[in-house]
Write a protein that holds these residues in place. Structure first.
Motif, PDB file in Angstrom:
ATOM      1  N   TYR A 113      -7.612  29.934  33.195  1.00 34.20           N
ATOM      2  CA  TYR A 113      -7.477  29.697  34.630  1.00 34.20           C
ATOM      3  C   TYR A 113      -8.348  30.665  35.430  1.00 34.20           C
ATOM      4  O   TYR A 113      -9.006  30.279  36.395  1.00 34.20           O
ATOM      5  CB  TYR A 113      -6.010  29.843  35.040  1.00 34.20           C
ATOM      6  CG  TYR A 113      -5.756  29.574  36.490  1.00 34.20           C
ATOM      7  CD1 TYR A 113      -5.622  28.277  36.947  1.00 34.20           C
ATOM      8  CD2 TYR A 113      -5.635  30.609  37.406  1.00 34.20           C
ATOM      9  CE1 TYR A 113      -5.378  28.012  38.279  1.00 34.20           C
ATOM     10  CE2 TYR A 113      -5.400  30.368  38.736  1.00 34.20           C
ATOM     11  CZ  TYR A 113      -5.267  29.062  39.168  1.00 34.20           C
ATOM     12  OH  TYR A 113      -5.038  28.811  40.495  1.00 34.20           O
ATOM     13  N   GLY A 114      -8.359  31.931  35.008  1.00 35.07           N
ATOM     14  CA  GLY A 114      -9.142  32.924  35.723  1.00 35.07           C
ATOM     15  C   GLY A 114     -10.641  32.666  35.642  1.00 35.07           C
ATOM     16  O   GLY A 114     -11.367  32.814  36.631  1.00 35.07           O
ATOM     17  N   VAL A 115     -11.113  32.270  34.466  1.00 37.41           N
ATOM     18  CA  VAL A 115     -12.545  31.988  34.302  1.00 37.41           C
ATOM     19  C   VAL A 115     -12.937  30.709  35.022  1.00 37.41           C
ATOM     20  O   VAL A 115     -13.991  30.642  35.663  1.00 37.41           O
ATOM     21  CB  VAL A 115     -12.891  31.897  32.789  1.00 37.41           C
ATOM     22  CG1 VAL A 115     -14.290  31.368  32.575  1.00 37.41           C
ATOM     23  CG2 VAL A 115     -12.728  33.263  32.140  1.00 37.41           C
ATOM     24  N   TRP A 116     -12.084  29.722  34.939  1.00 36.57           N
ATOM     25  CA  TRP A 116     -12.413  28.421  35.495  1.00 36.57           C
ATOM     26  C   TRP A 116     -12.301  28.381  37.013  1.00 36.57           C
ATOM     27  O   TRP A 116     -13.160  27.846  37.701  1.00 36.57           O
ATOM     28  CB  TRP A 116     -11.491  27.376  34.891  1.00 36.57           C
ATOM     29  CG  TRP A 116     -12.155  26.094  34.551  1.00 36.57           C
ATOM     30  CD1 TRP A 116     -13.454  25.750  34.753  1.00 36.57           C
ATOM     31  CD2 TRP A 116     -11.546  24.977  33.936  1.00 36.57           C
ATOM     32  NE1 TRP A 116     -13.697  24.495  34.291  1.00 36.57           N
ATOM     33  CE2 TRP A 116     -12.524  23.998  33.778  1.00 36.57           C
ATOM     34  CE3 TRP A 116     -10.270  24.727  33.469  1.00 36.57           C
ATOM     35  CZ2 TRP A 116     -12.263  22.769  33.203  1.00 36.57           C
ATOM     36  CZ3 TRP A 116     -10.020  23.502  32.897  1.00 36.57           C
ATOM     37  CH2 TRP A 116     -11.010  22.532  32.764  1.00 36.57           C
ATOM     38  N   SER A 117     -11.231  28.934  37.554  1.00 45.01           N
ATOM     39  CA  SER A 117     -10.993  28.783  38.993  1.00 45.01           C
ATOM     40  C   SER A 117     -11.511  29.949  39.820  1.00 45.01           C
ATOM     41  O   SER A 117     -11.751  29.793  41.011  1.00 45.01           O
ATOM     42  CB  SER A 117      -9.504  28.613  39.259  1.00 45.01           C
ATOM     43  OG  SER A 117      -8.826  29.836  39.037  1.00 45.01           O
ATOM     44  N   LYS A 118     -11.633  31.120  39.219  1.00 39.09           N
ATOM     45  CA  LYS A 118     -12.042  32.332  39.936  1.00 39.09           C
ATOM     46  C   LYS A 118     -11.140  32.587  41.148  1.00 39.09           C
ATOM     47  O   LYS A 118     -11.565  33.073  42.177  1.00 39.09           O
ATOM     48  CB  LYS A 118     -13.503  32.262  40.358  1.00 39.09           C
ATOM     49  CG  LYS A 118     -14.444  32.210  39.186  1.00 39.09           C
ATOM     50  CD  LYS A 118     -15.873  32.111  39.630  1.00 39.09           C
ATOM     51  CE  LYS A 118     -16.832  32.108  38.493  1.00 39.09           C
ATOM     52  NZ  LYS A 118     -16.598  31.207  37.421  1.00 39.09           N
ATOM     53  N   GLU A 119      -9.851  32.267  40.999  1.00 41.08           N
ATOM     54  CA  GLU A 119      -8.873  32.436  42.064  1.00 41.08           C
ATOM     55  C   GLU A 119      -7.960  33.589  41.665  1.00 41.08           C
ATOM     56  O   GLU A 119      -7.265  33.523  40.648  1.00 41.08           O
ATOM     57  CB  GLU A 119      -8.081  31.128  42.214  1.00 41.08           C
ATOM     58  CG  GLU A 119      -7.282  31.030  43.487  1.00 41.08           C
ATOM     59  CD  GLU A 119      -5.841  31.375  43.241  1.00 41.08           C
ATOM     60  OE1 GLU A 119      -5.259  31.998  44.123  1.00 41.08           O
ATOM     61  OE2 GLU A 119      -5.309  31.044  42.195  1.00 41.08           O
ATOM     62  N   PRO A 120      -7.949  34.691  42.418  1.00 39.82           N
ATOM     63  CA  PRO A 120      -7.257  35.899  41.958  1.00 39.82           C
ATOM     64  C   PRO A 120      -5.736  35.837  42.009  1.00 39.82           C
ATOM     65  O   PRO A 120      -5.067  36.469  41.191  1.00 39.82           O
ATOM     66  CB  PRO A 120      -7.785  36.989  42.892  1.00 39.82           C
ATOM     67  CG  PRO A 120      -8.221  36.274  44.116  1.00 39.82           C
ATOM     68  CD  PRO A 120      -8.688  34.919  43.669  1.00 39.82           C
ATOM     69  N   THR A 123      -4.297  33.842  38.980  1.00 39.59           N
ATOM     70  CA  THR A 123      -4.584  34.601  37.764  1.00 39.59           C
ATOM     71  C   THR A 123      -3.660  35.803  37.655  1.00 39.59           C
ATOM     72  O   THR A 123      -3.129  36.103  36.583  1.00 39.59           O
ATOM     73  CB  THR A 123      -6.057  35.050  37.761  1.00 39.59           C
ATOM     74  OG1 THR A 123      -6.887  33.909  37.955  1.00 39.59           O
ATOM     75  CG2 THR A 123      -6.419  35.724  36.461  1.00 39.59           C
TER      76      THR A 123
END
Length: 132
Positions: A22-29, A32
């Motif tokens: 999720y962190g790599v794909w969405s880049k939403e902190p 994550t």
């Protein structure tokens, strides 16, 4: 308890994989961070259950040949005549309504919550039920 420990540690591994993906794909902190915190909580619970399982006797749930009735017995003592949960429920309802309608309701809910909490904790330390 061994099974629950393994289940929570497996869940923690799954949540970690999802958090990284999720962190790599969405880049939403925010999401994550929430998933990483869920991973940490699962690890803590799984470690506690696995750590405690070594120190207690094997339970029926750890035996594959066990029946449901093997864990039967007394669960605990529950007060049959207590009015304190009602006070806590009303105080909690007023407290949550205070968040919605206005913080002034907390002035009415705090005494109800405190009366219910102290009444429930010290219920058997007064009157005819007091231990000597």
């Amino acid at each position: 308890m061994k099974i629950q420990g393994k289940m929570f540690l497996g869940l923690a591994l799954f949540i970690l994989i999802i958090a990284i993906t999720y962190g790599v794909w969405s880049k939403e902190p925010v999401g994550t961070t929430a998933l990483v915190l869920a991973f940490g909580l699962s690890v803590m619970i799984g470690f506690y259950l696995a750590f405690t399982a070594r120190r207690v006797d094997a339970l029926a749930q750890d035996n594959k040949e066990a029946d449901v009735a093997d864990e039967a017995g007394e669960v605990g003592f529950f007060s049959p005549h207590s009015w304190q949960p009602l006070s806590l429920a009303i105080g909690g309802a007023f407290a949550f309504m205070g968040v919605v309608f206005g913080w002034w309701l907390l002035f009415f809910s705090a005494p109800l919550l405190l009366i219910g909490l102290f009444g429930w904790v010290f219920e058997y330390y007064r009157g005819e039920n007091r231990t000597q």
